[in-house]
Design a protein around this motif. Structure first.
Motif, PDB file in Angstrom:
ATOM      1  N   ILE A  40       0.615  -1.115   0.052  1.00  0.00           N
ATOM      2  CA  ILE A  40      -0.003  -0.012   0.109  1.00  0.00           C
ATOM      3  C   ILE A  40       0.888   1.227   0.016  1.00  0.00           C
ATOM      4  CG2 ILE A  40      -1.687   1.333   1.395  1.00  0.00           C
ATOM      5  CD1 ILE A  40      -3.113  -1.062  -0.032  1.00  0.00           C
ATOM      6  N   TRP A  41       1.995   1.201   0.791  1.00  0.00           N
ATOM      7  CA  TRP A  41       2.755   2.533   1.028  1.00  0.00           C
ATOM      8  C   TRP A  41       3.619   2.701  -0.384  1.00  0.00           C
ATOM      9  CZ3 TRP A  41       2.300   5.594   5.210  1.00  0.00           C
ATOM     10  CH2 TRP A  41       3.252   6.617   5.243  1.00  0.00           C
ATOM     11  N   THR A  42       3.958   1.632  -1.133  1.00  0.00           N
ATOM     12  CA  THR A  42       4.913   1.667  -2.037  1.00  0.00           C
ATOM     13  C   THR A  42       3.959   2.191  -3.367  1.00  0.00           C
ATOM     14  OG1 THR A  42       6.093  -0.198  -1.572  1.00  0.00           O
ATOM     15  CG2 THR A  42       5.933   0.195  -3.911  1.00  0.00           C
ATOM     16  N   VAL A  43       2.647   1.715  -3.490  1.00  0.00           N
ATOM     17  CA  VAL A  43       1.912   2.159  -4.388  1.00  0.00           C
ATOM     18  C   VAL A  43       1.208   3.546  -4.295  1.00  0.00           C
ATOM     19  CG1 VAL A  43      -0.503   1.519  -5.899  1.00  0.00           C
ATOM     20  CG2 VAL A  43       1.413  -0.214  -5.072  1.00  0.00           C
ATOM     21  N   PHE A  44       0.800   3.848  -3.023  1.00  0.00           N
ATOM     22  CA  PHE A  44      -0.028   5.198  -3.033  1.00  0.00           C
ATOM     23  C   PHE A  44       0.734   6.269  -2.087  1.00  0.00           C
ATOM     24  CE2 PHE A  44      -3.286   1.787  -3.104  1.00  0.00           C
ATOM     25  CZ  PHE A  44      -4.031   2.123  -4.144  1.00  0.00           C
ATOM     26  N   VAL A  45       1.825   6.038  -1.465  1.00  0.00           N
ATOM     27  CA  VAL A  45       2.513   6.993  -0.693  1.00  0.00           C
ATOM     28  C   VAL A  45       3.805   7.459  -1.221  1.00  0.00           C
ATOM     29  CG1 VAL A  45       3.222   7.839   1.495  1.00  0.00           C
ATOM     30  CG2 VAL A  45       1.126   6.367   1.206  1.00  0.00           C
ATOM     31  N   HIS A  46       4.763   6.448  -1.286  1.00  0.00           N
ATOM     32  CA  HIS A  46       6.217   6.442  -1.511  1.00  0.00           C
ATOM     33  C   HIS A  46       6.476   7.086  -3.102  1.00  0.00           C
ATOM     34  CE1 HIS A  46      10.734   5.510  -1.674  1.00  0.00           C
ATOM     35  NE2 HIS A  46      10.610   6.705  -1.109  1.00  0.00           N
ATOM     36  N   ALA A  47       6.532   8.454  -3.029  1.00  0.00           N
ATOM     37  CA  ALA A  47       6.666   8.894  -4.470  1.00  0.00           C
ATOM     38  C   ALA A  47       7.439   8.455  -5.651  1.00  0.00           C
ATOM     39  CB  ALA A  47       6.688  10.612  -4.222  1.00  0.00           C
ATOM     40  N   ALA A  48       8.676   8.054  -4.844  1.00  0.00           N
ATOM     41  CA  ALA A  48       9.645   7.320  -6.035  1.00  0.00           C
ATOM     42  C   ALA A  48       8.938   6.296  -6.824  1.00  0.00           C
ATOM     43  CB  ALA A  48      10.795   7.042  -5.013  1.00  0.00           C
TER      44      ALA A  48
END
Lengths: 36, 516
Positions: free
Chosen positions: B457-465
């Protein structure tokens, strides 16, 4: 220290060298411990 | 290139003959599955240390992260602190002995096998094997592409030929020689890497007038930091970025914590501990492992930052400008422009060794995960030499296809993704499994799934890189990241690993109370 003004950088260098030294010390102190 | 291709080709040919000879030694020594999978659990401490270190350090650690240090400065040395403090000292002294003892007691042959047997759970063995099979080919493809690009340039051969040749030569000695061949070739490669990196440090400081003179010159270049980097928190190459700035967040959460902690959950490194005969072997290996990593990443990051002094003295440009904006080109460009011919050959061999030693271990880990943990799980063929050789061949072909299909830019990002996913999903459950007297299997499953889910979830929706590249957040919410700074610069591992850890601890406490 050594041309590097930021203590956060040279502290990191000292820690890196210190941990490497700790590995050497640990290996020497336990050279014959832990037989099969 | 400063060196003629013929000389370099002769040196590489001699090196490959040595590798083939060691591969044959591994082939002759391999009689049973235990030899093929865990090197007979009787490996020499020097081989364990150099193999662990050479597998740990790939071309991207030297060239890629060296380039990052040229761009962002010496703050990256905090990653070296974690590489040695966590990746060697804690890994060998606290985890290594537990892994060796548990692996031997439970007759475990692979990381997923150990995970499953710790919890007496076929599901955990299966899901760990699946995660390796799905994610490791992307990391392997990154190593293949990096190695092939470098061989293409140095030996002047077509990229496709370089990639296939590189993949198949390493594949041959892994398939036939098993882990004995892998670890002994690693040891030779590690020794060459140690010579190359030591020479690189000495020659760089000699070239720049000594330690204090070189560091002072770099300190005095702080006013040359590009405006964009300065606005994002860059304060110079011998000082840390501004606390909490986007560059600080990237440096600390992705580079230092992401890679520094991620290494503890790397299946291809964990199996190294299972090859030790006794704790004495691991004690002795620790002695070599610490200084080895110091001379790998410590040198790469220091020299990387100092390339700015060299390029500024030569052309009035900082390193990233001199390299045309490509940070991966900085270290090779610095070597070929500043070093004597004989060292260029040694360094090229160092990079070839770094790529081959990492690639061989990934092949072995993926192939045995397929044959022993997923396809052959619970069947006799799980420990068949033929099945495991076929498993390695299949995963090698898949990795080559991935390397040809995916663009290099996505693959570079995938390397960090692989490390983060492994740590978020595996680490708490694995550590609990080897340390707890009565490990809670439901907790392990919940921890693994919670870590992987939060990380996703954090990779797909939050971490801009990643989220800006994947585009799913833009498609659903109309923004590249659903949270603003500093959260959008915070690596998924920093969020997912604590969640995974808390879930594991809570379930284990409840389990212990029920058992009491």
């Amino acid at each position: 220290m050594f041309g590097i003004p930021d203590p956060y950088i040279w502290i990191a260098y000292l820690l890196a060298i210190g941990f490497a030294g700790l590995c050497v010390l640990y290996g020497l102190l336990n050279w014959n411990n832990g037989d099969a | 290139m400063a060196v003629d291709v013929l000389t370099l080709s002769i040196v590489v040919a001699i090196y490959l003959l040595l590798i083939v000879g060691i591969g044959y030694y591994g082939y002759k020594k391999t009689k049973v599955a235990e030899d093929y999978m865990v090197a007979g659990r009787n490996t020499h401490p020097v081989v364990i240390a150099l193999s662990y270190g050479a597998t740990f350090i790939s071309t991207s650690a030297i060239v890629g992260f060296g380039g990052v240090a040229a761009n962002l400065g010496m703050g990256l040395i905090w990653l070296t602190v974690l590489n040695i403090g966590v990746g060697i000292f804690i890994a060998f002294v606290f985890f290594g002995k537990k892994i060796r003892e548990t692996g031997k007691r439970l007759s475990a042959y692979t990381f997923p096998d150990l995970m499953g047997k710790c919890y007496n759970s076929p599901f955990l063995q299966y899901i760990s094997g699946i995660i390796i099979i799905l994610s490791m080919p992307i990391y392997t493809a990154a190593i293949l592409i990096g190695g092939a690009r470098f061989i293409e340039v140095t030996l002047s051969i077509p990229y496709e030929t370089a990639l296939l040749g590189f993949a198949l030569i390493v594949g041959a000695y892994v398939v036939f020689g098993g882990l004995i061949a892998v670890m002994h070739t690693d040891a030779l490669q590690g020794a060459i890497m140690l010579i190359g990196m030591t020479a690189l440090l000495l020659l760089t400081y000699i070239h720049l007038g000594g330690v204090v003179a070189a560091n002072t010159a770099l300190t005095n270049m702080a006013h040359l930091v590009p405006e964009g980097l300065a606005a994002a928190g860059h304060t110079g190459w011998t000082s840390m970025p501004t606390f909490g700035s986007p560059i600080w967040m990237t440096l600390i959460t992705t580079m230092v914590l992401g890679v520094g902690i991620g290494v503890l959950a790397q299946p291809q490194l964990i199996v190294r501990f299972m090859t030790a005969k006794d704790d004495k072997s691991l004690h002795r290996a620790t002695l070599i492992g610490g200084p080895f990593i110091l001379m790998m990443t410590g040198v790469a990051f220091t020299v990387g930052a100092l390339t700015n002094v060299y390029f500024y003295q030569q052309s009035g440009q900082i390193a990233v400008t001199a390299a045309g904006g490509n940070i991966d080109s900085i270290i090779p460009l610095f070597i070929t422009q500043s070093m004597p011919d004989v060292f260029v050959i040694i360094f090229m061999l160092t990079l070839l060794c770094a790529a081959m030693s990492t690639l061989s271990s990934l092949y072995h880990t993926m192939g045995t995960a397929l044959a022993c943990d997923v396809w052959g799980r619970g069947r006799e063929c799980a420990l068949s030499l033929t099945a495991n050789k076929r498993g390695i061949m299949i995963m090698m072909v898949i990795s080559i296809l991935v390397a040809f299909l995916l663009p290099g830019s996505i693959i570079a990002r995938a390397t960090v993704i692989f490390m983060g996913l492994c740590a978020s999903a595996f680490l708490p459950a694995f550590v609990n499994g080897i340390t707890s007297k009565s490990p809670c299997v439901i907790g392990a499953k919940a921890s693994l799934l919670a870590g992987a889910f939060v990380w996703f979830i954090w990779t797909v929706f939050v971490h801009a890189a990643e989220s800006s590249v994947l585009g799913l957040s833009q498609f659903i919410f109309g923004v590249p990241s659903i949270l603003s700074q500093p959260w959008s610069a915070c690596n998924p591992l920093v969020i997912a690993l604590p969640v995974s850890l808390i879930v594991m601890v809570l379930f284990q406490i409840r389990h212990n109370r029920r058992m009491a």
